[in-house]
Design a protein around this motif. Structure first.
Motif, mmCIF file in Angstrom:
data_model
loop_
_atom_site.group_PDB
_atom_site.id
_atom_site.type_symbol
_atom_site.label_atom_id
_atom_site.label_comp_id
_atom_site.label_asym_id
_atom_site.label_seq_id
_atom_site.Cartn_x
_atom_site.Cartn_y
_atom_site.Cartn_z
ATOM 1 N N ALA A 65 0.815 -1.211 0.000
ATOM 2 C CA ALA A 65 0.000 0.000 0.000
ATOM 3 C C ALA A 65 0.847 1.258 0.000
ATOM 4 O O ALA A 65 0.364 2.348 -0.336
ATOM 5 N N ALA A 66 2.121 1.117 0.373
ATOM 6 C CA ALA A 66 3.017 2.275 0.416
ATOM 7 C C ALA A 66 3.613 2.611 -0.943
ATOM 8 O O ALA A 66 4.250 3.666 -1.098
ATOM 9 N N ILE A 67 3.414 1.742 -1.931
ATOM 10 C CA ILE A 67 4.089 1.924 -3.219
ATOM 11 C C ILE A 67 3.789 3.280 -3.867
ATOM 12 O O ILE A 67 4.719 3.947 -4.338
ATOM 13 N N PRO A 68 2.537 3.761 -3.932
ATOM 14 C CA PRO A 68 2.317 5.070 -4.560
ATOM 15 C C PRO A 68 3.119 6.186 -3.908
ATOM 16 O O PRO A 68 3.643 7.063 -4.594
ATOM 17 N N PHE A 69 3.209 6.162 -2.575
ATOM 18 C CA PHE A 69 4.031 7.152 -1.888
ATOM 19 C C PHE A 69 5.504 6.941 -2.209
ATOM 20 O O PHE A 69 6.254 7.894 -2.438
ATOM 21 N N ALA A 70 5.924 5.673 -2.208
ATOM 22 C CA ALA A 70 7.324 5.352 -2.458
ATOM 23 C C ALA A 70 7.754 5.749 -3.868
ATOM 24 O O ALA A 70 8.902 6.145 -4.088
ATOM 25 N N LEU A 71 6.845 5.668 -4.835
ATOM 26 C CA LEU A 71 7.183 6.056 -6.200
ATOM 27 C C LEU A 71 7.548 7.533 -6.281
ATOM 28 O O LEU A 71 8.352 7.937 -7.134
ATOM 29 N N LEU A 124 1.640 12.588 -6.530
ATOM 30 C CA LEU A 124 1.475 11.283 -5.874
ATOM 31 C C LEU A 124 1.308 11.442 -4.369
ATOM 32 O O LEU A 124 0.463 10.766 -3.754
ATOM 33 N N LEU A 125 2.086 12.296 -3.762
ATOM 34 C CA LEU A 125 1.980 12.484 -2.313
ATOM 35 C C LEU A 125 0.634 13.093 -1.922
ATOM 36 O O LEU A 125 0.085 12.787 -0.861
ATOM 37 N N VAL A 126 0.105 13.948 -2.766
ATOM 38 C CA VAL A 126 -1.171 14.608 -2.469
ATOM 39 C C VAL A 126 -2.350 13.661 -2.691
ATOM 40 O O VAL A 126 -3.326 13.678 -1.928
ATOM 41 N N SER A 127 -2.266 12.798 -3.703
ATOM 42 C CA SER A 127 -3.439 12.007 -4.113
ATOM 43 C C SER A 127 -3.479 10.592 -3.548
ATOM 44 O O SER A 127 -4.529 9.953 -3.565
ATOM 45 N N SER A 128 -2.364 10.082 -3.046
ATOM 46 C CA SER A 128 -2.311 8.680 -2.593
ATOM 47 C C SER A 128 -2.910 8.525 -1.199
ATOM 48 O O SER A 128 -2.931 9.471 -0.407
ATOM 49 N N THR A 129 -3.382 7.325 -0.920
ATOM 50 C CA THR A 129 -3.985 7.039 0.380
ATOM 51 C C THR A 129 -3.259 5.870 1.039
ATOM 52 O O THR A 129 -2.625 5.051 0.370
ATOM 53 N N TYR A 130 -3.374 5.821 2.364
ATOM 54 C CA TYR A 130 -2.765 4.746 3.138
ATOM 55 C C TYR A 130 -3.582 4.582 4.415
ATOM 56 O O TYR A 130 -4.026 5.588 4.992
ATOM 57 N N GLY A 132 -4.977 4.772 7.850
ATOM 58 C CA GLY A 132 -4.611 5.545 9.020
ATOM 59 C C GLY A 132 -3.822 6.805 8.732
ATOM 60 O O GLY A 132 -3.431 7.523 9.665
ATOM 61 N N PHE A 133 -3.601 7.098 7.464
ATOM 62 C CA PHE A 133 -2.803 8.266 7.080
ATOM 63 C C PHE A 133 -3.670 9.518 7.137
ATOM 64 O O PHE A 133 -4.640 9.655 6.392
ATOM 65 N N THR A 134 -3.334 10.440 8.021
ATOM 66 C CA THR A 134 -4.160 11.619 8.254
ATOM 67 C C THR A 134 -3.710 12.802 7.410
ATOM 68 O O THR A 134 -2.598 12.830 6.886
ATOM 69 N N ALA A 135 -4.581 13.799 7.324
ATOM 70 C CA ALA A 135 -4.244 15.026 6.599
ATOM 71 C C ALA A 135 -3.052 15.726 7.248
ATOM 72 O O ALA A 135 -2.192 16.287 6.557
ATOM 73 N N GLU A 136 -2.988 15.675 8.561
ATOM 74 C CA GLU A 136 -1.873 16.312 9.268
ATOM 75 C C GLU A 136 -0.551 15.620 8.942
ATOM 76 O O GLU A 136 0.470 16.284 8.703
ATOM 77 N N THR A 137 -0.571 14.294 8.896
ATOM 78 C CA THR A 137 0.653 13.554 8.559
ATOM 79 C C THR A 137 1.046 13.796 7.106
ATOM 80 O O THR A 137 2.235 13.923 6.790
ATOM 81 N N ARG A 138 0.060 13.879 6.232
ATOM 82 C CA ARG A 138 0.357 14.167 4.816
ATOM 83 C C ARG A 138 1.070 15.516 4.693
ATOM 84 O O ARG A 138 2.036 15.655 3.937
ATOM 85 N N GLN A 139 0.586 16.500 5.430
ATOM 86 C CA GLN A 139 1.232 17.812 5.400
ATOM 87 C C GLN A 139 2.672 17.724 5.892
ATOM 88 O O GLN A 139 3.588 18.326 5.299
ATOM 89 N N VAL A 141 4.653 15.108 5.739
ATOM 90 C CA VAL A 141 5.429 14.406 4.710
ATOM 91 C C VAL A 141 5.795 15.353 3.571
ATOM 92 O O VAL A 141 6.948 15.384 3.108
ATOM 93 N N ILE A 142 4.840 16.132 3.106
ATOM 94 C CA ILE A 142 5.106 17.052 1.995
ATOM 95 C C ILE A 142 6.123 18.108 2.398
ATOM 96 O O ILE A 142 7.040 18.445 1.632
ATOM 97 N N LEU A 143 5.993 18.636 3.607
ATOM 98 C CA LEU A 143 6.957 19.628 4.082
ATOM 99 C C LEU A 143 8.353 19.022 4.191
ATOM 100 O O LEU A 143 9.349 19.667 3.843
ATOM 101 N N GLU A 144 8.429 17.788 4.657
ATOM 102 C CA GLU A 144 9.737 17.131 4.773
ATOM 103 C C GLU A 144 10.358 16.877 3.404
ATOM 104 O O GLU A 144 11.578 16.988 3.235
#
Length: 295
Positions: A65-71, A124-130, A132-139, A141-144
């Motif tokens: 399930a992590a593959i879209p993020f990993a790409l 990919l980072l904006v559109s992918s899902t995982y 338990g992955f929250t909007a706060e965690t997505r933010q 990840v993108i900042l990092e």
């Protein structure tokens, strides 16, 4: 190639998804897509997406399930390779055993292919899902990722690299340059896996220490291979760093001390894994692979 069946399976899965990503695009009439695909599918270690997937698996989360993020990290890495090879940068005409992107598609299309891959990574980072992955965690990840590839990360490292050609430098500056140019994205990939898995401090801190040692070790080994390997083995021009009078670890320390430095970084990476509460055997195997790789 990594000598582990599970790790190789995940690398193959990444390759499959990269091919699938472009499967529905009309390559005959879109030179941009063809240029993007050319370098992206030319091979490679797939180390960056692999790290994210292995961290997820270590914490009993789904690596598939992590593959879209990993790409996303592989897209960013490929963009950096295309731009690094340009005549105005490292001026290389071989990458992964094939002519570099600008040699095949021209400088303008190579630049644009890199730009497009950069944008696709964030899409990919904006559109992918995982799970338990929250909007706060997505933010987070993108900042990092922005920090890893921007003016304090990979791009800053490239600027330092260009500026150091033919100049005097010391070990601390060389380490800083490569923590930015090479290490920052690898650090992001390990932390991405931690964020997807919902890891909290101090586990994330231990993963970060592992990633920082791994990233610097990767570059020390890269410098050694450039000096000690052949172009056929590397799939790119060997001896290019010396020819361009670049700042490298073997040039500064000598080959023997550079090898010892890499060994010390391997020990740092393995020591960081001992602070984890989970089985980190596969992460340790990746560290051993990075230290002893031959391309």
């Amino acid at each position: 190639m990594i000598d582990n069946e599970q790790l190789q399976h995940w690398i193959d899965r990444v390759d499959t998804e990269l091919v699938r990503y472009f499967a529905n695009k009309d390559m005959t009439c879109n030179p941009l897509d063809r240029a993007m695909e050319y370098t992206l599918l030319a091979g490679g270690k797939r180390l960056r997406p692999l790290l994210s997937m292995v961290v997820c698996a270590a914490y009993d989360k789904d690596p598939e399930a992590a593959i879209p993020f990993a790409l996303a990290s592989e897209f960013l890495h490929t963009y950096s390779l295309i731009h690094d090879d340009l005549p105005c940068m490292d001026d290389d005409d071989m990458r992964r055993g094939k002519p570099t992107n600008h040699v095949v598609f021209g400088e303008a299309n190579a630049i644009l292919a890199g730009d497009a891959l950069h944008c696709e990574a964030f899409q990919l980072l904006v559109s992918s899902t995982y799970p338990g992955f929250t909007a706060e965690t997505r933010q987070t990840v993108i900042l990092e990722l922005c920090e890893a590839v921007g003016r304090r990360g990979m791009v800053a490292g490239q600027v330092m690299d260009l500026a150091q050609e033919g100049q005097d430098y010391d070990l601390e500056r060389l380490k800083l340059m490569h923590r930015r140019k090479t290490g920052a994205l690898l650090r992001f990939c390990v932390r991405l896996g931690g964020h997807l898995a919902g890891v909290r401090e101090p586990e994330l801190a231990a993963l970060t220490r592992y990633a920082e040692a791994l990233g610097l070790m990767f570059q020390v080994v890269d410098d050694l291979l450039d000096e000690e390997s052949s172009s056929d083995t590397l799939g790119k021009t060997a001896g290019k760093d010396a020819g361009q009078d670049k700042a490298t670890f073997p040039k500064l320390l000598g080959s023997e001390k550079a090898h010892a430095f890499a060994d010390g970084l391997l020990e740092e990476a393995l020591a960081a894994l001992k602070d984890l509460e989970v089985d980190a055997e596969l992460l340790a195997e990746i560290a051993q692979y990075v230290r002893h790789r031959d391309y």
